[in-house]
Design an enzyme around this catalytic site. Sequence first.
Site, mmCIF file in Angstrom:
data_model
loop_
_atom_site.group_PDB
_atom_site.id
_atom_site.type_symbol
_atom_site.label_atom_id
_atom_site.label_comp_id
_atom_site.label_asym_id
_atom_site.label_seq_id
_atom_site.Cartn_x
_atom_site.Cartn_y
_atom_site.Cartn_z
ATOM 1 N N MET A 162 17.471 -44.324 -38.318
ATOM 2 C CA MET A 162 18.627 -44.680 -37.938
ATOM 3 C C MET A 162 19.913 -44.348 -38.573
ATOM 4 O O MET A 162 20.950 -45.109 -38.600
ATOM 5 C CB MET A 162 18.540 -46.485 -38.165
ATOM 6 C CG MET A 162 17.394 -47.023 -37.180
ATOM 7 S SD MET A 162 17.621 -48.538 -36.706
ATOM 8 C CE MET A 162 17.524 -49.606 -38.365
ATOM 9 N N GLU A 197 17.258 -40.765 -50.004
ATOM 10 C CA GLU A 197 16.365 -39.710 -50.314
ATOM 11 C C GLU A 197 14.793 -40.187 -49.913
ATOM 12 O O GLU A 197 13.629 -39.233 -49.642
ATOM 13 C CB GLU A 197 15.959 -39.704 -51.949
ATOM 14 C CG GLU A 197 16.958 -38.928 -52.348
ATOM 15 C CD GLU A 197 16.715 -37.368 -52.159
ATOM 16 O OE1 GLU A 197 15.640 -36.881 -51.990
ATOM 17 O OE2 GLU A 197 17.810 -36.676 -51.810
ATOM 18 N N HIS A 244 14.357 -41.222 -46.624
ATOM 19 C CA HIS A 244 14.650 -40.392 -45.136
ATOM 20 C C HIS A 244 14.060 -39.042 -45.514
ATOM 21 O O HIS A 244 13.306 -38.472 -44.588
ATOM 22 C CB HIS A 244 15.772 -40.614 -44.361
ATOM 23 C CG HIS A 244 16.240 -42.050 -44.201
ATOM 24 N ND1 HIS A 244 17.080 -42.784 -44.484
ATOM 25 C CD2 HIS A 244 15.716 -42.852 -43.239
ATOM 26 C CE1 HIS A 244 17.263 -43.947 -44.319
ATOM 27 N NE2 HIS A 244 16.481 -44.137 -43.352
ATOM 28 N N GLN A 252 16.047 -53.416 -31.405
ATOM 29 C CA GLN A 252 15.219 -53.831 -32.604
ATOM 30 C C GLN A 252 15.787 -55.012 -33.499
ATOM 31 O O GLN A 252 15.335 -55.212 -34.483
ATOM 32 C CB GLN A 252 14.522 -53.010 -33.249
ATOM 33 C CG GLN A 252 15.445 -52.125 -34.143
ATOM 34 C CD GLN A 252 14.740 -50.924 -34.689
ATOM 35 O OE1 GLN A 252 14.332 -49.901 -34.308
ATOM 36 N NE2 GLN A 252 14.757 -50.633 -36.349
ATOM 37 N N LYS A 279 7.388 -47.611 -46.447
ATOM 38 C CA LYS A 279 8.434 -48.664 -46.843
ATOM 39 C C LYS A 279 8.447 -49.800 -45.713
ATOM 40 O O LYS A 279 8.476 -50.758 -45.832
ATOM 41 C CB LYS A 279 10.054 -48.097 -46.791
ATOM 42 C CG LYS A 279 10.962 -48.850 -46.660
ATOM 43 C CD LYS A 279 11.085 -49.796 -48.038
ATOM 44 C CE LYS A 279 12.327 -50.563 -48.079
ATOM 45 N NZ LYS A 279 13.083 -50.989 -46.867
ATOM 46 N N GLN A 298 5.457 -51.657 -39.638
ATOM 47 C CA GLN A 298 5.957 -50.831 -38.370
ATOM 48 C C GLN A 298 5.029 -49.492 -38.348
ATOM 49 O O GLN A 298 4.745 -49.086 -37.306
ATOM 50 C CB GLN A 298 7.465 -50.319 -38.883
ATOM 51 C CG GLN A 298 7.883 -49.221 -37.848
ATOM 52 C CD GLN A 298 9.531 -49.054 -38.458
ATOM 53 O OE1 GLN A 298 10.332 -49.452 -37.697
ATOM 54 N NE2 GLN A 298 9.650 -47.643 -38.976
ATOM 55 N N VAL A 309 9.926 -44.264 -51.409
ATOM 56 C CA VAL A 309 10.652 -43.492 -52.547
ATOM 57 C C VAL A 309 11.655 -44.611 -53.112
ATOM 58 O O VAL A 309 11.923 -45.536 -52.514
ATOM 59 C CB VAL A 309 11.647 -42.368 -51.967
ATOM 60 C CG1 VAL A 309 12.560 -41.716 -53.114
ATOM 61 C CG2 VAL A 309 10.736 -41.405 -51.244
ATOM 62 N N SER A 314 18.526 -48.129 -46.649
ATOM 63 C CA SER A 314 20.052 -48.112 -46.036
ATOM 64 C C SER A 314 20.837 -49.527 -46.406
ATOM 65 O O SER A 314 22.099 -49.443 -46.651
ATOM 66 C CB SER A 314 20.290 -47.898 -44.600
ATOM 67 O OG SER A 314 19.513 -46.761 -44.405
HETATM 68 P P1 AMP Z 1 15.119 -46.614 -40.922
HETATM 69 O O1 AMP Z 1 16.182 -45.438 -40.712
HETATM 70 O O2 AMP Z 1 15.473 -47.613 -41.783
HETATM 71 O O3 AMP Z 1 14.853 -46.673 -39.507
HETATM 72 O O4 AMP Z 1 14.146 -45.568 -41.534
HETATM 73 C C1 AMP Z 1 13.591 -44.220 -41.041
HETATM 74 C C2 AMP Z 1 12.143 -43.948 -41.576
HETATM 75 O O5 AMP Z 1 12.465 -43.903 -43.090
HETATM 76 C C3 AMP Z 1 11.209 -45.095 -41.512
HETATM 77 O O6 AMP Z 1 9.971 -44.389 -41.102
HETATM 78 C C4 AMP Z 1 11.308 -45.777 -42.716
HETATM 79 O O7 AMP Z 1 9.935 -46.231 -43.052
HETATM 80 C C5 AMP Z 1 11.614 -44.659 -43.685
HETATM 81 N N1 AMP Z 1 11.853 -45.025 -45.098
HETATM 82 C C6 AMP Z 1 13.173 -45.911 -45.086
HETATM 83 N N2 AMP Z 1 12.982 -46.076 -46.451
HETATM 84 C C7 AMP Z 1 12.177 -45.314 -47.059
HETATM 85 C C8 AMP Z 1 11.910 -45.334 -48.532
HETATM 86 N N3 AMP Z 1 12.492 -45.927 -49.562
HETATM 87 N N4 AMP Z 1 10.836 -44.363 -48.755
HETATM 88 C C9 AMP Z 1 10.016 -43.746 -47.817
HETATM 89 N N5 AMP Z 1 10.285 -43.912 -46.316
HETATM 90 C C10 AMP Z 1 11.275 -44.624 -46.309
#
Ligand code: AMP
Length: 289
Positions: free
Chosen positions: A39, A44, A46, A70, A158, A162, A185, A195
């Site tokens: 999104m 780091e 992502h 969502q 994370k 999901q 991470v 985010s």
């Molecule tokens: P989002 O932009 O929040 O929808 O996240 C996009 C992808 O990045 C999802 O698969 C999240 O699980 C992953 N993600 C978000 N934060 C982390 C993190 N701290 N470590 C690893 N993957 C992450």
Amino acid sequence: MNQATQATLPLVIDDPRQIRATVERQRKSGKKIGLVPTMGALHEGHLSLVRASTAECDCTVVSVFVNPAQFGPQEDLRKYPRTWEADLLALEECGVDLVFAPRNEAIYPPGFSTYVEPPRVAKRWEGACRPGHFRGVATVVLKLFQLVPAHAAYFGQKDYQQSLVVRRMVADLNLPIDVQVLPIVREADGLALSSRNQYLGDEERRQATALSSSLDIARQLVEQGTRDARSIEGRMRQVLDEAGISQIDYIAVADPETLEPVERITSRAVVLLAARVGETRLIDNQLIG
Ligand code: AMP
């Protein structure tokens, strides 16, 4: 911008037909395609997924789409962070080939009314706290898999629940894609990158480290022989409480596949947690065993 930078900028596509045609061309030429759904507001966490994809695939597509389906009506859709320029630079540095950044109307055109009924593993925890959330996630992920016919898709642990929802959907609907789930991470002090961390004020940022500390304590308790889930949850609640975090949506010791709560830890388990730090809702988790 100099020529060298321009030459490596990812190609940005907003049109669903164009992204599919472009990716299909790449596939036909024998390339392995990796997809990283996001999104935006990239960090780091992502980028770890992006790097896994660029390491394993010949062509990496990152989608940047803040999916309205969502978010609940009371949630932070409008103020969700958008950092497009910085995102593009970070993706360029990672050597991403294509960025799919559709407008809402391209994904949900007038008349759109077909949604994915998410699997059973979506019912508890996030699913219970955020009604409709996983329906929106499953729907958009299925659409992205259709529009970006990739060999592999990369998700983060994370969002543990999901990742199970996506895996189950891929298995149940026979989707021809390999789902990879990569480790969380974290910041140096343990806070899982998100985010939403940028919403935190200084004091809240300090408080927020209690989430990962409470998970560390859960892991230590299990290592020291504690098996009773209620005592682990109780100790975690205490850690959060001491940090001044009182709005806890859930703390759960659960089966790592079904996410049903367990009373005693006999083999593997996952500890899941969601809490509000000030106005900001954060989630974290830890696999045990
Ligand atoms: P989002 O932009 O929040 O929808 O996240 C996009 C992808 O990045 C999802 O698969 C999240 O699980 C992953 N993600 C978000 N934060 C982390 C993190 N701290 N470590 C690893 N993957 C992450």
